[in-house]
Design a protein around this motif. Structure first.
Motif, PDB file in Angstrom:
ATOM      1  N   THR A 193     -13.288-104.918 -12.483  1.00 19.00           N
ATOM      2  CA  THR A 193     -12.541-105.687 -13.471  1.00 19.00           C
ATOM      3  C   THR A 193     -11.803-106.838 -12.795  1.00 19.00           C
ATOM      4  N   THR A 194     -11.487-107.868 -13.591  1.00 21.48           N
ATOM      5  CA  THR A 194     -10.589-108.926 -13.146  1.00 21.48           C
ATOM      6  C   THR A 194      -9.373-108.927 -14.064  1.00 21.48           C
ATOM      7  N   SER A 195      -8.211-109.243 -13.498  1.00 19.63           N
ATOM      8  CA  SER A 195      -6.982-109.186 -14.284  1.00 19.63           C
ATOM      9  C   SER A 195      -6.799-110.429 -15.151  1.00 19.63           C
TER      10      SER A 195
ATOM     11  N   GLY B 261     -10.259-115.049  -6.004  1.00 23.45           N
ATOM     12  CA  GLY B 261     -10.678-113.699  -5.672  1.00 23.45           C
ATOM     13  C   GLY B 261     -12.149-113.553  -5.343  1.00 23.45           C
TER      14      GLY B 261
ATOM     15  N   GLY C 299     -14.151-114.670 -14.598  1.00 27.28           N
ATOM     16  CA  GLY C 299     -13.115-113.733 -14.194  1.00 27.28           C
ATOM     17  C   GLY C 299     -12.308-114.298 -13.042  1.00 27.28           C
ATOM     18  N   ALA C 300     -11.107-113.760 -12.866  1.00 25.21           N
ATOM     19  CA  ALA C 300     -10.221-114.210 -11.788  1.00 25.21           C
ATOM     20  C   ALA C 300      -9.218-113.121 -11.460  1.00 25.21           C
ATOM     21  N   TYR C 301      -8.795-113.091 -10.201  1.00 23.64           N
ATOM     22  CA  TYR C 301      -7.727-112.215  -9.716  1.00 23.64           C
ATOM     23  C   TYR C 301      -8.026-110.726  -9.938  1.00 23.64           C
ATOM     24  N   PRO C 302      -9.069-110.200  -9.307  1.00 27.55           N
ATOM     25  CA  PRO C 302      -9.339-108.763  -9.422  1.00 27.55           C
ATOM     26  C   PRO C 302      -8.281-107.931  -8.680  1.00 27.55           C
TER      27      PRO C 302
ATOM     28  N   TYR D  36      -7.645-110.178  -4.287  1.00 24.13           N
ATOM     29  CA  TYR D  36      -6.974-110.722  -5.459  1.00 24.13           C
ATOM     30  C   TYR D  36      -7.065-112.244  -5.525  1.00 24.13           C
TER      31      TYR D  36
ATOM     32  N   PHE E 184     -15.275-115.342  -7.451  1.00 22.79           N
ATOM     33  CA  PHE E 184     -14.917-115.593  -8.849  1.00 22.79           C
ATOM     34  C   PHE E 184     -14.463-117.045  -9.002  1.00 22.79           C
TER      35      PHE E 184
ATOM     36  N   THR F  10     -12.362-105.607  -3.204  1.00 21.90           N
ATOM     37  CA  THR F  10     -12.049-106.878  -3.847  1.00 21.90           C
ATOM     38  C   THR F  10     -10.815-107.504  -3.203  1.00 21.90           C
TER      39      THR F  10
END
Length: 212
Positions: free
Chosen positions: A209-211, A165, A191-194, A157, A186, A155
């Motif tokens: 997962t995404t943060s 990401g 979702g965003a910023y994995p 970020y 993404f 991935t």
């Protein structure tokens, strides 16, 4: 780097295996998990310091007297070889190490790299992909994984079509290079910023997962 040893009464005892020195010849600020080989040697990355202050890959070898000897296998930050490795490392079946750097590379947006052991005891680094070209992802934060065919997955970020990401695949080519393919961009609502890596299930689906 620390070790926790289970005790007979049910508790655990901690031992510090290595203290990083932040002096230009050692790495500093390890962010990621460790990897162990069949001989019991530990491998990891530091996000900062080393000879060029761009982080390092280190090896810790257990010694007969109970201590550990540290050796830096590669110092990042020299030219376009990548900088700031926040991810851990994985081995292939030939004993080569693979990882990512958050920054550096041809476009300054991170790399996927390989470290190959040499007969004389050293290691040679090769950049497999530099992120940040066009709508490619950038800033890979997490560990890589292999599939059974030898393709790498990870991935980024940031970057991609929407800037938040991607999920990518790197496939080895016949000439010794690697071809990158973005599997997913993404967009913020999905979702965003994995920051984490990926896992496969038995059917070949990827999970992560995404943060944000």
């Amino acid at each position: 780097v620390f070790e926790l040893t289970p005790q007979a009464g049910g508790g655990w005892t901690e031992k510090v295996v290595h203290n990083f020195n932040y002096n230009g010849t050692d790495g500093a600020y390890p962010q990621a998990n460790l990897t162990i080989d069949a001989a019991g040697n530990l491998y990891g990355t530091t996000g900062w310091d080393g000879a060029y202050e761009g982080g390092a890959v280190f090896e810790l070898t257990p010694q007969a007297g109970g201590g550990w000897r540290e050796k830096l296998l590669h110092d990042f930050g020299n030219g376009t070889d990548g900088a700031t490795p926040y991810a851990g490392l994985i081995f292939d079946r030939n004993g080569n190490l693979y990882g990512t750097t958050l920054w550096g590379g041809t476009y300054g947006a991170g790399t996927v790299f390989e470290l190959m052991p040499q007969s004389g005891g050293g290691w040679t680094e090769k950049v497999l992909h530099s992120f940040g070209n066009g709508t490619d992802g950038y800033a890979p934060w997490a560990d890589l994984i292999f599939d059974t065919a030898g393709n790498l997955y990870g991935t980024t970020y940031e970057g991609g079509t929407y800037g938040v990401g991607t999920v990518f695949e790197l496939a080895p080519t016949a000439g010794g290079g690697w071809t990158e393919k973005v599997l997913h961009n993404f967009n913020g609502t999905d979702g965003a910023y994995p920051q984490g890596g990926l896992i496969f299930d038995a059917a070949g689906n990827l999970y992560g997962t995404t943060s944000s």
